[in-house]
Structures are given as C-alpha cells and as structure tokens.
Design a protein around this motif. Sequence first.
Motif, PDB file in Angstrom:
ATOM      1  N   LEU A 271      -4.363  10.035  -4.372  1.00 20.46           N
ATOM      2  CA  LEU A 271      -5.311   9.203  -3.525  1.00 20.46           C
ATOM      3  C   LEU A 271      -4.570   7.861  -3.097  1.00 20.46           C
ATOM      4  O   LEU A 271      -4.679   7.442  -1.943  1.00 20.46           O
ATOM      5  N   MET A 272      -3.667   7.405  -4.033  1.00 19.30           N
ATOM      6  CA  MET A 272      -3.004   6.162  -3.843  1.00 19.30           C
ATOM      7  C   MET A 272      -1.911   6.441  -2.298  1.00 19.30           C
ATOM      8  O   MET A 272      -1.877   5.538  -1.643  1.00 19.30           O
ATOM      9  N   VAL A 273      -1.206   7.350  -2.529  1.00 24.52           N
ATOM     10  CA  VAL A 273       0.131   7.609  -1.644  1.00 24.52           C
ATOM     11  C   VAL A 273      -0.188   8.889  -0.587  1.00 24.52           C
ATOM     12  O   VAL A 273       0.308   9.026   0.284  1.00 24.52           O
ATOM     13  N   GLY A 274      -1.537   9.549  -0.633  1.00 24.18           N
ATOM     14  CA  GLY A 274      -1.835  10.547   0.078  1.00 24.18           C
ATOM     15  C   GLY A 274      -1.075  11.704   0.084  1.00 24.18           C
ATOM     16  O   GLY A 274      -1.320  12.715   0.847  1.00 24.18           O
ATOM     17  N   ARG A 275      -0.319  11.871  -1.156  1.00 25.28           N
ATOM     18  CA  ARG A 275       0.393  13.216  -1.178  1.00 25.28           C
ATOM     19  C   ARG A 275       0.277  13.143  -2.870  1.00 25.28           C
ATOM     20  O   ARG A 275       0.682  12.162  -3.533  1.00 25.28           O
ATOM     21  N   PRO A 276       0.640  14.335  -3.391  1.00 24.24           N
ATOM     22  CA  PRO A 276       0.958  14.349  -4.754  1.00 24.24           C
ATOM     23  C   PRO A 276       2.352  14.182  -5.086  1.00 24.24           C
ATOM     24  O   PRO A 276       3.257  14.479  -4.430  1.00 24.24           O
ATOM     25  N   LEU A 277       2.526  13.247  -6.321  1.00 22.00           N
ATOM     26  CA  LEU A 277       3.923  13.196  -6.910  1.00 22.00           C
ATOM     27  C   LEU A 277       3.957  13.999  -8.118  1.00 22.00           C
ATOM     28  O   LEU A 277       3.365  13.543  -9.090  1.00 22.00           O
ATOM     29  N   HIS A 278       4.778  15.004  -8.208  1.00 26.57           N
ATOM     30  CA  HIS A 278       4.568  15.891  -9.448  1.00 26.57           C
ATOM     31  C   HIS A 278       5.231  15.300 -10.538  1.00 26.57           C
ATOM     32  O   HIS A 278       5.057  15.628 -11.581  1.00 26.57           O
ATOM     33  N   ASN A 279       6.275  14.478 -10.030  1.00 23.28           N
ATOM     34  CA  ASN A 279       7.193  13.675 -11.099  1.00 23.28           C
ATOM     35  C   ASN A 279       7.137  12.136 -10.766  1.00 23.28           C
ATOM     36  O   ASN A 279       7.400  12.004  -9.692  1.00 23.28           O
ATOM     37  N   LEU A 280       6.873  11.235 -11.617  1.00 30.53           N
ATOM     38  CA  LEU A 280       7.089  10.024 -11.296  1.00 30.53           C
ATOM     39  C   LEU A 280       8.455   9.521 -10.997  1.00 30.53           C
ATOM     40  O   LEU A 280       8.651   8.586 -10.535  1.00 30.53           O
ATOM     41  N   TYR A 281       9.367  10.246 -11.504  1.00 33.46           N
ATOM     42  CA  TYR A 281      10.901   9.989 -11.342  1.00 33.46           C
ATOM     43  C   TYR A 281      11.388  11.279 -10.549  1.00 33.46           C
ATOM     44  O   TYR A 281      11.215  12.677 -10.924  1.00 33.46           O
TER      45      TYR A 281
END
Length: 546
Positions: A271-281
């Motif tokens: 929701l925040m970035v508009g795309r999934p981040l599967h890894n934070l790093y």
Amino acid sequence: MAYAAMRMYRCTSDNGGLLWLIVGKCDMSGTDTLLQMKNITKTFGPVKALTDVNLDVKRGEIHAVCGENGAGKSTLMNVLSGVYPHGTYSGDIIFDGQACEFRNIKASEELGIVIIHQELALSPFLSIAENIFMGNEQGSRGVVDWNATRSRAQALLSRVGLDEDPSRLIMDIGVGKQQLVEIAKALSKDVKLLILDEPTAALNDEDSAHLLQLMRELRDDHGVTSIIITHKLNEIAAIADNVTVIRDGSTVGSMHVTADNPLDQDELIRLMVGRPLHNLYPRHEPHIGQEVLAVKDWTVHHALDTGRIVVDHANISVRKGEIVGLAGLMGAGRTEFAMSVFGHSYGSGISGEVFIHGRPVTMKTPESAISAGLAYATEDRKAYGLNLLQNIRENASLASLRELSKFGVIDSNVERKEVEHYRGAFNIKSTSIEVPVSTLSGGNQQKVVLSKWVLSDPDILILDESTRGIDVGAKFEIYEIIEGLADSGKAIIFISSELPELIGVCDRIYTVSQGVVTANIERKDFSQEYLMKFMTKEKERKGVSQ
C-alpha cells in the motif's frame, strides 16, 4: 452538513491580531469517533500535496499514519493542527463532535489537539520547566510563579516517567528525554489528541521502547488518543490499533490491528509504495578485493571534556567492494569515531594511525580527508549534510568544486551535467536540479547527500545513519545505491542503529561498546542476539584487533 449550533471562539494570532475559531456542533456526538478529516485537499502553487484525503480516528486508540516520504502525512497533520489555517485547504475537520476551522495552532490546542514535530520545538538554553510551560506560564498579573512552575513540571515529568530536575537545561539532556519533555508539555495543555511525527527517528532502541510504552499508558490509563507517523514497521506492528496509508497525496487504504489480526507488513508495504517488496533488502553478492582502509589504535577524547575517552584504541579495516557495519548503542562512540577519522572533525587528543591502500596518511582537516579519498555522509543531513538555502545542483557539487572548476571558476556546464547524471542515477524526484533542496522529502534529501559525496569520487565512503527517518521504499532504493557503489569498488563503512538493517546490508560488522571495538563479526555469524551480546560488553582496556 447540518449543524445543531454554531459557536465562535475569540483567539489571538502569533502577531497579536484577533482571529476567530468557528465551531459548529454536528450530529455525530456520542459516537466512538474522535476525529474525522473529510476530503482534505491542499495545494502549494501548482503542486497538489493532498487530494481528497480521509482519516477517521476513534477515541482512545493509537492510530498510525503511514506512507512514503513526500506522501503528504506531515502536510495532513499540519492541516489538522492549524499550521496550515482554514482557508488554505478544502475539506472538513470534525473533532469531538464539532466541525472545526482552525486559524492557528493555538486554536487547535484549545480543543486539546497537540502536535509534536520531528524537529523538537524546545529552547536548549531554558530549563525543562520553562520549556514545558512556554507560552502557558504559571502565574498571574504578568508575574511567573516559579514554585508552581517547578511543582507542576515535576508532576508532569513523573507522569511521563522522566526522573530529571525541572531546573535542568534542555541542552544537558539527551534526545530521548527531550521527547518526553515535549509529551509532558502536551499533557500540560489537557491533550485529547496527541500527534507525534516520527517520534523515534533519532532515538535508540531503549528510548524508543520507553516512548511506545508511554503512549500505551496514556491510552490505557488516561484515555489519550494518539496519531503516530512512523516509517518503522516493527513499531507500527507493536503499537497501532488502526493504520491509514497515504500514497501520492491520497488515502489508499486502512488496516485494523489486533492480537488476533496482526499487522500484515507485506500488505502495508504494498500500500505504501504501490508495489510489493518481497525483500526489505536487495539481494547482493559482494565482490571483495584488497584492503583499502586500516585504522589502528585510534583514540579520541571528548571535544569539551578532554579527560574523557570516547574512542579507545579502535582497530578496523575495510576492503575494496566491502560494506562494513558499525553497530553500537547510542553513545557507544560510532559517530565520534567516524567524524574524528574524517579530518579530525570531532574530538581532542586524537592519536592512532590511518592507512589508505597500505600507505600512512595524515588527515587533520576535512579538506585533507577528501583529498585522501575519504567521504563522510553525516547522520544529521539537515544540519551538516545540506545547505537548505541552496538548490540540488549547488548542494550536490559542494564537495567537488575544485574538480568542477577551471582557473578557480566553476564550469557550470560540467557541473549541471554531472549533477543531472546523479539525479537520474539515484532517482531523485524533482522537476529539475534547480529545485531548493529544502522542498524535497527526507529520502530525496538523503540521495542528494549521497550524490554530493559520490560526485567527489572517494575510495572510502562513511555513511552515518543514512536511512534515518526514511520510508521503506526510499530505503530500498538507497540500499541499492550503496550496493552499487560497493560493486564499483568503493569501500563502505555503514553506521546504523537498526540491527536488522545492518544484518541486511553489511558483509561484516564491528560492534562498539563504550568506545571500544568489541568484536569483528563475519556474515555467517550475524544475528541480533549475537550482535547485542558484544554491543553491551563491559569496557576493557583495549578492543579486538582487525
């Protein structure tokens, strides 16, 4: 909206003029909703910062407002608190059953809305008690009652769990305690809704945990409702009852959090970035070469209290293409070490040796450090990393003026070309390089700091809290930049107060406790528990060797 009654409150503006707070009582009294913000739209010239934003906050809850830097979170809170007065935005604010048109901060505070900004509004040269009651002095007929001031201040300090003398100066206490003073100041105003903007951005883990526990106690014991703006997902999971997400100036979703329905961090990030981040790093395979920097037996005394050692016989090394972390609790000496190595820009009685590419170097000024191939991105980008009165171009070229000049005159064409290159390479979100850096979000400001030092083409780059106060999407981009710099052969020292970040980014980590390097830990041994073991180790005469 239909109103049952209208009231007008007379108040005074900051410049002494008379203003009126118009309050209309609506038909929502008696509900569990304390605050509604409906269709809030705010523009700055041609730029629309908020578009039809909606926010509902229930009585007695802790409500998190999340989003990337520049999403509009702080702008929304400034609308609510009267920093941006009625008439400069469109939409409705309904607080405690009343439709409100706040003309200034004082008007919102009279109804119990108090905001604590990320940059604390405390005077360092006044006492704790004086700061708590600034603008709300205890006394009568223009005479301050100092006994009452100190007595009431002491009661408020006890309420927030701060064991300090009310007569002590603000400049003599740490940032964590200053945050508690701000909350005590808010409680002195009979607060109903407490707004905290990035309250733990500059705090260590212990102070952060204490602040979050205080918010719970204010909710559970005193019925205080809170809105917290934070980028730290673990804090949101630990403290929030409800979450509202803002992206690009619009409300994009909300989440309800309970013990049976814990926070879905992956969904929150999406929701925040508009795309999934599967890894934070980012996934990164290091290519580590020969040793670039070695610091041996480095000892630094306090800048003012010259008898106190803040870095004690420290030994570290960094190799080409390697990201080496410095982990330690607040006050461990990480920043003091970095600043003293960077041209003795902190400390007194400095001793030890520095080797770059195996050759001894002497760097007693920042200029000599830059010439030797060293760069230092400070932990306080607004105070030391940037000139907020200048634009992106002027800030980014600041450390490379000699290289960008011919016969002492800056080649403006080369300067613009180089800065424009890094604006694109680092994805700095702006319309041009002539945009004032003060108008950028925190993440984009940090990218300008990085571009300034990368443009100077250093061999060693020291990054001190380079992602502090930055949202998860911008953090990911900065991690990618850092890893790209390592892949290009830079040797990087990475200082962070967040252990998961150190573990996620670094190839090797030194732990620091009370100015002593206590361990040199390889990636295969990384864990928060293992790092903390050495970060809290009692001080010995000397630290470990390289």
